[in-house]
Scaffold this active site. Structure first.
Site, PDB file in Angstrom:
ATOM      1  N   HIS A 570       9.489  12.922   2.191  1.00 27.01           N
ATOM      2  CA  HIS A 570       8.247  12.353   1.496  1.00 27.01           C
ATOM      3  C   HIS A 570       7.645  11.301   2.335  1.00 27.01           C
ATOM      4  CE1 HIS A 570       7.112   8.459  -1.241  1.00 27.01           C
ATOM      5  NE2 HIS A 570       6.285   9.485  -1.397  1.00 27.01           N
ATOM      6  N   SER A 571       6.427  11.059   2.598  1.00 25.79           N
ATOM      7  CA  SER A 571       5.567  10.024   3.270  1.00 25.79           C
ATOM      8  C   SER A 571       5.973  10.054   4.343  1.00 25.79           C
ATOM      9  CB  SER A 571       5.968   8.669   2.329  1.00 25.79           C
ATOM     10  OG  SER A 571       4.951   7.798   2.803  1.00 25.79           O
ATOM     11  N   GLN A 572       6.577   8.800   5.042  1.00 25.67           N
ATOM     12  CA  GLN A 572       6.843   8.571   6.427  1.00 25.67           C
ATOM     13  C   GLN A 572       7.829   9.684   6.926  1.00 25.67           C
ATOM     14  OE1 GLN A 572       9.870   5.686   6.836  1.00 25.67           O
ATOM     15  NE2 GLN A 572       9.103   4.839   8.894  1.00 25.67           N
ATOM     16  N   GLY A 574       7.800  12.816   6.517  1.00 27.59           N
ATOM     17  CA  GLY A 574       7.028  14.023   6.651  1.00 27.59           C
ATOM     18  C   GLY A 574       7.063  14.382   8.138  1.00 27.59           C
TER      19      GLY A 574
END
Length: 732
Positions: A570-572, A574
């Site tokens: 998720h998010s960072q 990735g």
């Protein structure tokens, strides 16, 4: 046209209660001749009264047809419920009525059907002889597949009538030519959010002289029934459904009374479910598809009744709680424990029930397979009533010894190790585990539960047989940080509100105003926000240090697992998923990137200026031909924005260098409707495709899932999104 009212026991003679198909015709599916025979039943009359419209014009508004749970019905009904939602005497009474009311030639439509249609033997014989065809639409193919009245899959279809065009005929390619002599619908009309349009379409699909039979009861899934239904008494509900037919253009609408009567023809209960006849016996019924409780065996009226027996009373209290929880949402861990207590109490007190049929126990086994994730303990409930918890292990992986100066002393310390929690389901069914990677300011607990107390994605995937690895990034949460290793940073409440929880209040990007799925207000002081914010922790401020540490730690974790695993980042994280896949492509089965860090080469929304020189990462990933030192060989071009709601993209100049290791791994990128990632995730997807990576882009709005923000795996429809991801994983 007739509108059956409600169903009650009239003491039918069940001399031959079940018939197996095997002695008749082995080509006829299971459940075809299973049922009660009409010939042996006491003859019955069905009092009917004309429906009289109260209004000159359609009096209802859209708000009357909203439901507490507006999520996709296909997900809610995905689990087959092999149970009859009215009891056996009621079924017998309805079957008698059908014997007098249904045609024996032509076509019948069974709307909102399932695994039983309650048709009499005379109708089934007409089907077998070929003079009568029955079509059906419903929401669960497994249920319809065992309903023998359809004579095979050609005459039943999965169709959600709550979605346009609300027409049963559209399920077939040549549907517009279908005309029916009769339509039946049993205890389902109250779930339709556009019943007027459905009834209009039914009228168009009905032959001259045909009719429709809508059976109603006071039983329902309260989170799926329309709002007005829960506000009306029994008589008003009858008039409510009568209005559907009247304003759709049907004529001669009648209310047919199928109430249970004694041998003198007298009602055995009143409209409130109070017993008027002392001869009615107690029995067992299914309530809400969650647990078995004791209730009056009174046909379609299923009221919870308190008993003198303390143990029975406790079952009923918990069942009432379960009804409220299903209506109002799951709020506390104790809710799940109460459900588990009710389950165990049922198992230990089966002697209180007069009978539990094999069919009911089969259904109970099906129910418990999806009840487990709701219990909040990731438990598996086997067919013997034993609750088997998952196996829980933890360990640290990665890390290396370094000599560090702390104060005036230089000594050896271990740095960069990560805490990992391994959860193994009691009944593993999936070959490849899931490795979750959380985003900025989060820890592995992100995926355990939602801030409002519902089961998180870890519970969901455990319940589907996956082994799950949860971890805290280096220098985060339970993974230690030592001084002199970068700088720690934290996020304010204002930033969390703007980014994640209350984006519609700030509208810092065009899609933000569509954010509706966060539970609660999303602002400091709201209990759900406070629970979420309390879980935020410090994080490494230096992206280069963070990516270096995480790449080492997660490749070490993949090495320890030893076989291919799915990564969900998720998010960072990735970027850490890309790095792990690049460094260990043979150990990564797939990557699910939940709004991964991006877009390529530049910061957007909350950041600006150059970023991610390797396109998707700060540090090197393998390109062919080589990207060169610090990615200096990558040549880029700017692609204009597609529309006012999207950012421009920076792509490679052609011919594009290829991400040779990541090209070996299937990738799913998931983007929500209202997140800041909706502005630019397409740039990341298109960049990776240009570089040879097989990327599927799941835009939640295109999946019919609206209003989500960046933390969508915590939001109100989180498990609906998990279902979409699960389906993709099972294909890869």
């Amino acid at each position: 046209m007739s509108l059956p009212r409600y169903l009650r026991n009239i003491k039918p003679n069940f001399a031959t209660p079940w018939r197996a198909y095997s002695s008749l015709n082995r080509s006829i599916p299971f459940n075809f001749f299973a049922g009660y025979t009409v010939a042996n039943m006491t003859s019955a009359t069905f009092p009917a009264t004309p429906y009289a419209p109260t209004y000159d014009n359609w009096p209802y508004t859209d708000s009357d047809f909203v439901r507490y749970d507006e999520n996709d019905d296909g997900v809610f009904y995905r689990q087959p419920r092999l149970v009859t939602h009215i009891d056996d005497p009621s079924i017998a009474r309805l079957t008698q009525y059908y014997d007098t009311a249904l045609p024996k030639t032509g076509r019948i439509m069974d709307m909102c059907t399932s695994w039983k249609s309650f048709y009499p033997l005379s109708v089934k014989e007409a089907i077998q002889k070929g003079g009568l065809e029955v079509y059906g639409v419903g929401l669960n193919e497994e249920e319809m597949a065992v309903n023998g009245v359809f004579q095979g899959p050609a005459r039943w279809r999965v169709l959600d009538l709550n979605k346009p065009p609300h027409d049963v005929r559209t399920a077939w390619e040549n549907g517009q030519i279908l005309q029916f002599d009769a339509t039946t619908c049993v205890v389902s009309i109250d779930y339709l959010n556009n019943p007027l349009e459905v009834c209009k379409k039914l009228l168009e699909a009905t032959k001259e002289g045909g009719n429709v039979h809508l059976v109603i009861s006071n039983r329902c899934f309260p989170n799926k029934v329309v709002r007005r239904w829960m506000m009306l008494d029994e008589r008003s509900r009858l008039e409510f459904v009568g209005d559907y037919l009247h304003f759709a253009g049907w004529k001669d609408v009648q209310i047919v009374d199928l109430c249970a009567r004694d041998e003198n023809g007298m009602r055995v209960t009143d409209d409130q479910g109070t017993v008027l006849s002392p001869k009615i016996k107690m029995g067992n019924v299914w309530v809400f598809g969650i647990l078995v409780v004791l209730s009056l065996r009174l046909g379609a009226y299923m009221y919870f009744q308190r008993r003198r027996n303390v143990r029975e009373k406790r079952i009923l209290e918990i069942a009432e709680d379960a009804r409220a929880y299903q209506r109002d949402g799951w709020a506390r861990r104790k809710d799940y424990e109460d459900l588990l207590a009710a389950y165990n109490l049922f198992r230990s007190q089966q002697h209180l029930l007069q009978s539990v049929t094999d069919l009911e126990m089969l259904f109970f086994s099906n129910v418990t397979s999806w009840l487990a994730p709701l219990l909040g303990a990731n438990s598996w409930i086997n067919g013997f009533g034993e609750v088997l918890p998952p196996q829980r292990e933890f360990f640290y992986v990665g890390g290396e010894y370094q000599n560090l100066s702390v104060g005036n002393t230089t000594a050896q310390y271990m740095v960069n190790q990560i805490y990992v929690e391994k959860l193994t389901p009691a009944k593993p069914t999936q070959d490849y585990p899931l490795v979750f990677m959380h985003g900025t300011g989060q820890t592995g607990t992100t995926f355990l539960d939602t801030p409002d107390g519902r089961p998180g994605w870890a519970s969901f995937f455990l319940s589907h047989g996956y082994t799950v690895y949860l971890s805290d990034q280096p220098s985060r949460g339970r993974s230690p940080w030592l001084p002199n290793t970068g700088t720690m940073k934290s996020s304010s409440t204002a930033l969390i509100e703007q980014l994640f929880t209350s984006t519609s209040s700030h509208s810092l990007w065009p899609q933000a105003r569509s954010h509706t799925q966060w539970p609660g207000t999303g602002k400091a002081g709201d209990p759900i926000f406070d629970a979420f914010y309390a879980a935020q922790v410090q994080y490494q401020a230096d992206n280069l240090i963070s990516e270096t540490e995480n790449a080492k730690a997660y490749t070490a974790l993949l090495d320890k697992i030893g076989g291919p695993a799915h990564i969900i980042a998720h998010s960072q994280a990735g970027a850490y998923g890309w790095r792990a896949g690049d460094l260990r492509p043979h150990l990564v089965k797939s990557i699910v990137a939940l709004e991964p860090a991006g877009p390529p080469f530049i910061g957007r929304i909350f950041g600006s200026g150059p970023a991610r020189p390797f396109g998707i990462t700060e540090l090197e990933v393998a390109y062919e031909p080589s990207a060169g030192p610090n990615a200096t060989y990558i040549q880029t071009v700017v692609v204009p924005a597609r529309d006012v709601n999207s950012s421009e993209c920076i792509m490679q100049d052609e011919p594009a260098k290829q991400l040779v290791n990541l090209a070996q791994i299937p990738v799913l990128t998931v983007t929500s409707e209202a997140s800041y990632h909706a502005v630019y995730d397409h740039c990341t997807v298109e960049y990776m495709r240009q570089a040879g990576v097989n990327v599927e882009h799941m835009k939640l709005r295109n999946e019919g899932l609206h209003g989500n923000g960046h933390m969508f795996f915590m939001e109100r429809n989180s498990l609906e999104i998990a279902e979409k991801v699960l389906a993709w994983l099972q294909r890869h």
